[in-house]
Design a protein around this motif. Structure first.
Motif, PDB file in Angstrom:
ATOM      1  N   SER A 100       0.755  -1.164  -0.012  1.00  0.00           N
ATOM      2  CA  SER A 100      -0.018  -0.052   0.154  1.00  0.00           C
ATOM      3  C   SER A 100       0.765   1.164   0.085  1.00  0.00           C
ATOM      4  N   HIS A 101       2.189   1.123   0.179  1.00  0.00           N
ATOM      5  CA  HIS A 101       3.076   2.211   0.028  1.00  0.00           C
ATOM      6  C   HIS A 101       2.437   3.340   1.280  1.00  0.00           C
ATOM      7  N   ASN A 102       2.157   2.930   2.350  1.00  0.00           N
ATOM      8  CA  ASN A 102       1.727   3.959   3.270  1.00  0.00           C
ATOM      9  C   ASN A 102       1.989   3.647   4.716  1.00  0.00           C
ATOM     10  N   LYS A 103       2.452   4.494   5.378  1.00  0.00           N
ATOM     11  CA  LYS A 103       2.977   4.124   6.635  1.00  0.00           C
ATOM     12  C   LYS A 103       2.058   3.567   7.488  1.00  0.00           C
ATOM     13  N   TYR A 104       0.756   3.999   7.601  1.00  0.00           N
ATOM     14  CA  TYR A 104       0.037   3.498   8.566  1.00  0.00           C
ATOM     15  C   TYR A 104      -0.374   1.818   7.984  1.00  0.00           C
ATOM     16  N   SER A 105      -0.411   1.542   6.860  1.00  0.00           N
ATOM     17  CA  SER A 105      -0.646   0.065   6.509  1.00  0.00           C
ATOM     18  C   SER A 105       0.531  -0.551   6.844  1.00  0.00           C
ATOM     19  N   LEU A 106       1.770   0.125   6.777  1.00  0.00           N
ATOM     20  CA  LEU A 106       3.053  -0.910   7.032  1.00  0.00           C
ATOM     21  C   LEU A 106       2.889  -1.075   8.514  1.00  0.00           C
ATOM     22  N   ILE A 107       2.558  -0.157   9.302  1.00  0.00           N
ATOM     23  CA  ILE A 107       2.697  -0.428  10.936  1.00  0.00           C
ATOM     24  C   ILE A 107       1.561  -1.323  11.159  1.00  0.00           C
ATOM     25  N   GLY A 108       0.425  -1.531  10.435  1.00  0.00           N
ATOM     26  CA  GLY A 108      -0.701  -2.404  10.691  1.00  0.00           C
ATOM     27  C   GLY A 108      -0.369  -3.872  10.325  1.00  0.00           C
ATOM     28  N   ALA A 109       0.327  -3.898   9.296  1.00  0.00           N
ATOM     29  CA  ALA A 109       0.822  -5.099   8.883  1.00  0.00           C
ATOM     30  C   ALA A 109       1.960  -5.879   9.757  1.00  0.00           C
ATOM     31  N   VAL A 110       2.990  -4.994  10.183  1.00  0.00           N
ATOM     32  CA  VAL A 110       3.922  -5.424  10.807  1.00  0.00           C
ATOM     33  C   VAL A 110       3.463  -5.758  12.052  1.00  0.00           C
ATOM     34  N   ARG A 111       2.424  -5.110  12.857  1.00  0.00           N
ATOM     35  CA  ARG A 111       1.845  -5.420  13.864  1.00  0.00           C
ATOM     36  C   ARG A 111       0.887  -6.828  13.877  1.00  0.00           C
ATOM     37  N   ALA A 112       0.366  -7.004  12.880  1.00  0.00           N
ATOM     38  CA  ALA A 112      -0.597  -8.052  12.725  1.00  0.00           C
ATOM     39  C   ALA A 112       0.354  -9.338  12.532  1.00  0.00           C
ATOM     40  N   GLY A 113       1.408  -9.197  11.741  1.00  0.00           N
ATOM     41  CA  GLY A 113       2.201 -10.181  11.390  1.00  0.00           C
ATOM     42  C   GLY A 113       3.099 -10.565  12.931  1.00  0.00           C
ATOM     43  N   ALA A 114       3.554  -9.629  13.626  1.00  0.00           N
ATOM     44  CA  ALA A 114       4.187 -10.188  14.803  1.00  0.00           C
ATOM     45  C   ALA A 114       3.406 -10.816  15.779  1.00  0.00           C
ATOM     46  N   GLN A 115       2.158 -10.219  15.873  1.00  0.00           N
ATOM     47  CA  GLN A 115       1.277 -10.525  16.904  1.00  0.00           C
ATOM     48  C   GLN A 115       0.759 -11.946  16.547  1.00  0.00           C
ATOM     49  N   MET A 116       0.833 -12.356  15.178  1.00  0.00           N
ATOM     50  CA  MET A 116       0.174 -13.768  14.875  1.00  0.00           C
ATOM     51  C   MET A 116       1.463 -14.488  15.208  1.00  0.00           C
ATOM     52  N   ILE A 117       2.605 -14.349  15.003  1.00  0.00           N
ATOM     53  CA  ILE A 117       3.619 -15.252  15.257  1.00  0.00           C
ATOM     54  C   ILE A 117       3.897 -15.524  16.629  1.00  0.00           C
ATOM     55  N   GLY A 118       3.697 -14.224  17.557  1.00  0.00           N
ATOM     56  CA  GLY A 118       3.954 -14.591  19.099  1.00  0.00           C
ATOM     57  C   GLY A 118       2.846 -15.356  19.638  1.00  0.00           C
ATOM     58  N   TYR A 119       1.592 -15.727  18.809  1.00  0.00           N
ATOM     59  CA  TYR A 119       0.517 -16.334  19.376  1.00  0.00           C
ATOM     60  C   TYR A 119       0.460 -17.760  18.731  1.00  0.00           C
ATOM     61  N   GLU A 120       1.224 -18.014  17.635  1.00  0.00           N
ATOM     62  CA  GLU A 120       1.200 -19.257  17.100  1.00  0.00           C
ATOM     63  C   GLU A 120       1.846 -20.230  18.023  1.00  0.00           C
ATOM     64  N   LEU A 121       2.784 -19.938  18.971  1.00  0.00           N
ATOM     65  CA  LEU A 121       3.530 -20.823  19.974  1.00  0.00           C
ATOM     66  C   LEU A 121       2.334 -21.331  20.894  1.00  0.00           C
ATOM     67  N   PRO A 122       1.797 -20.478  21.695  1.00  0.00           N
ATOM     68  CA  PRO A 122       1.039 -20.798  22.442  1.00  0.00           C
ATOM     69  C   PRO A 122      -0.076 -21.478  21.807  1.00  0.00           C
ATOM     70  N   LEU A 123      -0.719 -21.192  20.774  1.00  0.00           N
ATOM     71  CA  LEU A 123      -1.585 -22.053  20.003  1.00  0.00           C
ATOM     72  C   LEU A 123      -1.121 -23.680  19.830  1.00  0.00           C
ATOM     73  N   GLY A 124      -0.146 -23.656  19.328  1.00  0.00           N
ATOM     74  CA  GLY A 124       0.625 -25.085  19.030  1.00  0.00           C
ATOM     75  C   GLY A 124       0.825 -25.940  20.432  1.00  0.00           C
ATOM     76  N   LEU A 125       1.164 -25.021  21.619  1.00  0.00           N
ATOM     77  CA  LEU A 125       1.444 -26.051  22.411  1.00  0.00           C
ATOM     78  C   LEU A 125       0.014 -26.271  23.319  1.00  0.00           C
ATOM     79  N   SER A 126      -0.809 -25.401  23.389  1.00  0.00           N
ATOM     80  CA  SER A 126      -1.978 -25.895  23.822  1.00  0.00           C
ATOM     81  C   SER A 126      -2.970 -26.969  23.005  1.00  0.00           C
ATOM     82  N   VAL A 127      -2.559 -27.002  21.648  1.00  0.00           N
ATOM     83  CA  VAL A 127      -2.957 -28.180  21.251  1.00  0.00           C
ATOM     84  C   VAL A 127      -2.366 -29.368  21.309  1.00  0.00           C
ATOM     85  N   ILE A 128      -1.205 -29.382  21.337  1.00  0.00           N
ATOM     86  CA  ILE A 128      -0.319 -30.494  21.909  1.00  0.00           C
ATOM     87  C   ILE A 128      -1.114 -31.115  23.146  1.00  0.00           C
TER      88      ILE A 128
END
Lengths: 174, 169, 430
Positions: C148-176
């Protein structure tokens, strides 16, 4: 300790607060209660069904659409002194003065236009006018149009609007 | 016939993805090619009836590796004028392909002259239960060594990436 | 491929497509209406088709038509990768839709000796498929935000990505931990496991057997679907609209719809793993098949009772206030809906009478049990969607550093602890 230092108590550090789930549960109880009450009797919701129900809190001081007043003898009260145009923060009043023909005063506006799309309805023009010529007491809050030009109100339209609260004529000079 | 055509399509995606990953100038497009290549690889695993590897490949390679590398690309946020100018890129790639071709020929000849008898798969091959059972009974030692290796890599990455604590008293 | 297999496959596919896609307007409507009713105001209630308001659902369809007909344009500052700009929402939407396809809507139906799954994709790797495909959906957001070539979109995308990665681990471990308890990754087997009892009288639902894993999983699924209170990616008051800022018309619609499909899938996964899926508590499918006549006889007075209360509620509430002059056709709508409901009730009663008289083991009983389980599933799905929406309108959004801290500092050690405790208990019990 020094008497000038005040220790502020910190809230939210207990175990139940840091757990946050009890707080969520309490919040959801309130939300769910609102939902249940409103679903079981949705006619009791305090909502204004516009446009069938018009707002009931339009008072005298409400800054609605502008109007130009007449004097007691039905002449135009405005003397084109440009005080309102100068006071306007949005620069949306456009006045052209001309010589008055009915002998009551010296000047009158040949063109008095307000661009209501620029207007911020602050009321500074009403406060600035020395002749009580412009007022915002029409009580009209909804102005619609199809083109941008429809929103520039000219002198004739502004003179034609009626006040909504009884005081029709300008009271300056009384 | 159907299997061969699916294999051909997936292999084409894999090849183009890998080629694109090294030849695109914009980092995001090479990230996209990486994604494409990893998905095609997962598809090839699925074609070999290994459902666990198919899903694990998507979850790990795409869901973790590609996402993290994309996040890094976004955080670094290189301007287009700062990217290096590579005028003779395709000529270099062609030259290196020619250099590597004897090794490719060697690999091709060795692979096609291998034993052509394939073992019949048992029912439940590739499922999670069988993979888990095999991994923890026959291959437990390599599993543990790999886990120690991963731990070492993680510790090393954290030490490299953390900020140096201020040493002055 | 016998006809039974083909019929069941087509039926499951149609059901999954309907549940995923037709739920989108319903969820949009439900969100706006529940938001209004929680905030002591009415939601959308004026759009109608020939006088039929249906509570405001028609508004969602009007929104869809508007989004389809809106002018497609691309901001001129987006110069590179316009095709990828168009493709990114499609990735998110497609992955959200794919993840829904492994949820079982009813137990396996046994036809001529072969047991057929009522799943759109009849594969047996249930939770693994959901985790894998769910992890790919974030890529569409990251691409969209970058291009989107837009700093707000970039912040939103990076936040979404980092948040998702951070919670993949608890998700996987609780699934185990959950997989340890149920001993399977197949959703259908998980639901069948939950038909027993625990401690003699409690239904063996996942939430009773694994409460900590359930809480962690539900919290993590809120994060994975970018749903409040974790909606940092789409700020809505901080960063304009986050990664969706530069998107218009159909592309925005695909992001929007993808989010609701993801929420629907998350509800479906939660009820499958923790709340008994398509089953009533304590009642296994075998029991249902053998004693369906009793259930039919119990439902026969229940359904008219429920419909009577619904009609009474509708007559009370589907009217305008006396101060409003125009009626807008609501009385007509109430009348038509009353007649439709009564007709439906009569038809269902006749079918139930027919089913109550069937001998045990008849084929129509199996079909009836399947449909009954699908109805239970849909009811539970709506309850959980309501839960998601209610939480959104109760809680304020978390700050981004609070989100990351909770994921890495609190949920991750908790899910590891949960695995240890579960392993101890599982080994101790068996």
């Amino acid at each position: 300790m020094d008497k000038r230092i005040k220790t502020v108590p910190r809230y939210g550090t207990g175990f139940k607060d840091r757990l946050y789930l009890p707080a969520i549960y309490e919040g959801m109880k309130i939300t769910f209660k609102h939902l249940k009450d409103n679903v079981s009797d949705s006619n009791a919701i305090d909502v204004l069904e516009y446009p069938e129900e018009q707002p009931t809190d339009i008072t005298e001081r409400y800054r609605g659409l502008h109007r130009l007043t007449h004097r007691e003898d039905d002449t135009v009260a405005c003397v084109a002194c440009f005080m309102c145009a100068t006071a306007c923060p949005s620069n949306c009043i456009f006045i052209e003065a001309t010589e008055r023909t009915d002998g009551v005063d010296e000047k009158m506006p040949q063109r008095f236009a307000i661009d209501t799309l620029e207007c911020i309805f602050c009321g500074y023009c009403v406060e600035a006018c020395p002749c009580d010529a412009i007022r915002m007491d029409t009580g009209i809050f909804s102005l619609t149009g199809n083109a941008r030009e429809d929103f520039v109100l000219e002198k004739e339209q502004l003179l034609a609007y009626k006040g909504a609260f009884g005081e029709e004529k300008s009271i300056a000079g009384k | 016939m159907l299997e061969n055509s699916i294999f051909a399509i997936l292999a084409l995606f894999l090849l183009f993805g890998s080629l694109g990953m090294i030849s695109f100038k914009q980092t995001v497009f090479s990230g996209l090619s990486f994604l494409l290549a990893m998905m095609a690889l997962a598809g090839l695993f699925a074609l070999l009836e290994n459902s666990f590897l198919f899903l694990a490949q998507i979850m790990v390679s795409v869901g973790a590796v590609v996402v993290i590398s994309l996040l890094v690309m976004l955080s670094v946020n290189v301007n287009e004028q700062n990217l290096p100018n590579e005028p003779a890129k395709f000529r270099w790639m062609l030259f290196s392909a020619i250099l590597v071709s004897p090794f490719a020929l060697l690999m091709y000849k060795s692979l096609t002259h291998m034993n052509r008898e394939f073992v019949e798969t048992v029912a439940g091959y590739g499922s999670l239960k069988m993979m888990g059972a095999t991994l923890f009974s026959d291959w437990v030692l390599p599993f543990e060594i790999v886990s120690v290796l991963l731990l070492t890599a993680m510790v090393g990455a954290i030490i490299i990436a953390r900020k140096e604590p201020a040493n002055d008293a | 491929m016998s006809t039974a297999t083909i019929v069941v496959a087509v039926f499951s596919l149609v059901l999954a497509a309907l549940l995923a896609l037709l739920m989108i307007p319903v969820l949009v409507w439900l969100e706006r209406r529940v938001a209004g009713l929680v905030q002591d105001r009415l939601g959308p209630n004026r759009t109608n088709v020939g006088g039929f308001r249906l509570g405001g659902v028609v508004q969602s369809f009007a929104d869809v038509i508007k989004l389809v007909l809106k002018g497609e344009y691309y901001p001129s500052h987006i110069k590179m990768g316009r095709w990828l700009f168009m493709l990114a929402p499609a990735i998110t939407f497609a992955m959200a839709l794919l993840a829904f396809m492994v949820i079982p809507f009813a137990d396996n139906i046994v036809v001529d000796g072969e047991s057929l799954r009522i799943q759109a994709l009849p594969i047996e790797s249930g939770i693994l498929w959901y985790m894998a495909i769910g992890a790919v959906g974030i890529i569409g957001i990251v691409f969209g935000g970058w291009l989107s070539h837009n700093k707000y979109s970039l912040i939103g995308a990076v936040r979404a990505g980092a948040q998702m990665i951070g919670y993949e681990l608890p998700l996987g471990l609780s699934v185990i931990a959950i997989v340890l308890t149920y001993n399977t990754i197949d959703f259908n087997v998980m639901v069948q496991w939950q038909s027993g009892t625990v401690l003699g009288f409690l239904p063996a639902w996942g939430i009773i057997v694994q409460p900590l894993a359930a809480v962690i999983f539900i919290i993590t699924l809120f994060v994975e679907t970018n749903r409040a209170p974790f909606s940092v990616a789409e700020g809505e008051s901080e960063i304009v609209a986050g990664y969706m800022t530069e998107y218009t018309a159909m592309k925005f619609a695909m992001y929007f719809m993808g989010e609701y499909v993801a929420m629907n899938t998350a509800s479906a996964v939660i009820i499958t793993m923790f709340f008994g899926g398509y089953q009533l508590p304590w009642v296994s499918t075998q029991f249902l098949l053998e004693h369906f006549s009793i259930f039919a006889l119990v439902m026969m007075p229940l359904i008219p009772l429920v419909v009577y209360f619904v009609i009474k509620w509708m007559r009370k509430n589907n009217r305008v206030r006396e101060t409003v002059s125009t009626d807008g056709g609501r009385l007509f709508e109430t009348k038509v809906l009353t007649i439709a409901l009564i007709a439906m009730t009569v038809i269902i009663e006749l079918i139930l009478v027919y089913l109550a008289l069937q001998p045990v083991g008849a084929f129509s009983t199996s079909i009836a049990v399947t449909l009954f389980q699908v109805v239970i599933f849909v009811v539970k799905l709506m309850v959980f969607n309501l839960f998601f929406i209610l939480v959104r309108w109760t809680l304020p959004r978390f700050r981004y550093d609070q989100v990351q801290k909770m994921g890495w500092h609190y949920l991750l050690p908790l899910s590891l602890l949960n695995i240890f405790i579960t392993a101890l208990i599982v080994v101790g019990v068996s």
